[in-house]
Design an enzyme around this catalytic site. Structure first.
Site, PDB file in Angstrom:
ATOM      1  N   HIS A  10     -14.065  65.113 -22.226  1.00 17.51           N
ATOM      2  CA  HIS A  10     -13.646  64.540 -20.945  1.00 17.51           C
ATOM      3  C   HIS A  10     -14.790  64.529 -19.932  1.00 17.51           C
ATOM      4  CE1 HIS A  10     -13.641  68.481 -18.996  1.00 17.51           C
ATOM      5  NE2 HIS A  10     -13.088  68.945 -20.115  1.00 17.51           N
ATOM      6  N   GLU A  88      -7.949  72.116 -24.891  1.00 14.57           N
ATOM      7  CA  GLU A  88      -9.081  73.029 -24.840  1.00 14.57           C
ATOM      8  C   GLU A  88      -8.666  74.405 -25.357  1.00 14.57           C
ATOM      9  OE1 GLU A  88     -11.916  73.874 -25.177  1.00 14.57           O
ATOM     10  OE2 GLU A  88     -13.024  73.534 -23.314  1.00 14.57           O
TER      11      GLU A  88
END
Length: 206
Positions: A10, A88
């Protein structure tokens, strides 16, 4: 371009610039992060790529990155599959804490072990091995079949979930993965042979 996988971490998040452990917390992108994702989309389009399917995590910073990319490629109507298996790594008790303050409290060496070792998890969090234990099965059962059908797949996710995936894809050991770093907003392109082995690996820089 068949049997292609594009991985992208990201764009820069609000907590990246605040130097906080993020994990499963859900901050948005910074202005720079939005720009990184838009640039990535333009570069992928210029490279002649077109996605058949796109995957992302359950966290908005990865989702927005994927959306920017698809918009720039004229594919904003492509379904974006969201799953927490691509989230994550969970930093547990460190989530939301300032990295420098954590180093002061626990010591540089201990924090480095938590951040970069393969099997040691922070308190109430995940190790990279734990992260891979959810990322890799999801990839094998849900994503790889599309690639083996000669499709082009996007995964917009996170530094450690992607490192865990790269470790498995490239057959890296626990020492080799320590040095692998992923820059925000930079696409990594793999092409595969029909037996799922890697044919090529390319990094698209701005």
């Amino acid at each position: 371009m068949g049997r292609t996988l594009v991985l992208i971490r990201h764009g820069q998040s609000e907590w990246n610039i605040k130097n906080l452990f993020t994990g499963w917390k859900d901050p948005g992108l910074t202005e720079k992060g939005h720009a990184e994702a838009i640039t990535a989309g333009k570069n992928l389009k210029a490279a002649g790529l077109k996605f058949d399917i796109a995957y992302t995590s359950a966290l908005q910073r990865a989702q927005k990155t994927a959306q920017h990319i698809l918009e720039q490629m004229g594919q904003s109507d492509l379904p974006l599959i969201k799953n927490s298996a691509l989230n994550e790594r969970d930093y547990g008790d460190l989530s939301g804490l300032n990295k420098d303050e954590v180093r002061q409290q626990w010591g540089e060496q201990q924090v480095q072990i938590w951040r970069r070792s393969y099997a040691v998890a922070p308190p109430n969090g995940e190790s990279l091995r734990d992260t891979g234990a959810r990322v890799w099965p999801y990839y094998l059962y849900h994503i790889q079949p599309h690639i083996l059908r000669s499709q082009t797949v996007l995964i917009a996710a996170h530094g450690n979930s992607l490192r865990a995936l790269i470790m498995a894809l490239e057959g890296l050991n626990s020492e080799e993965i320590i040095s692998q770093e992923l820059t925000t907003g930079i696409p990594l392109i793999y092409t595969f042979n029909s037996d799922s082995t890697i044919s090529s690996k390319t990094i698209i820089t701005p």
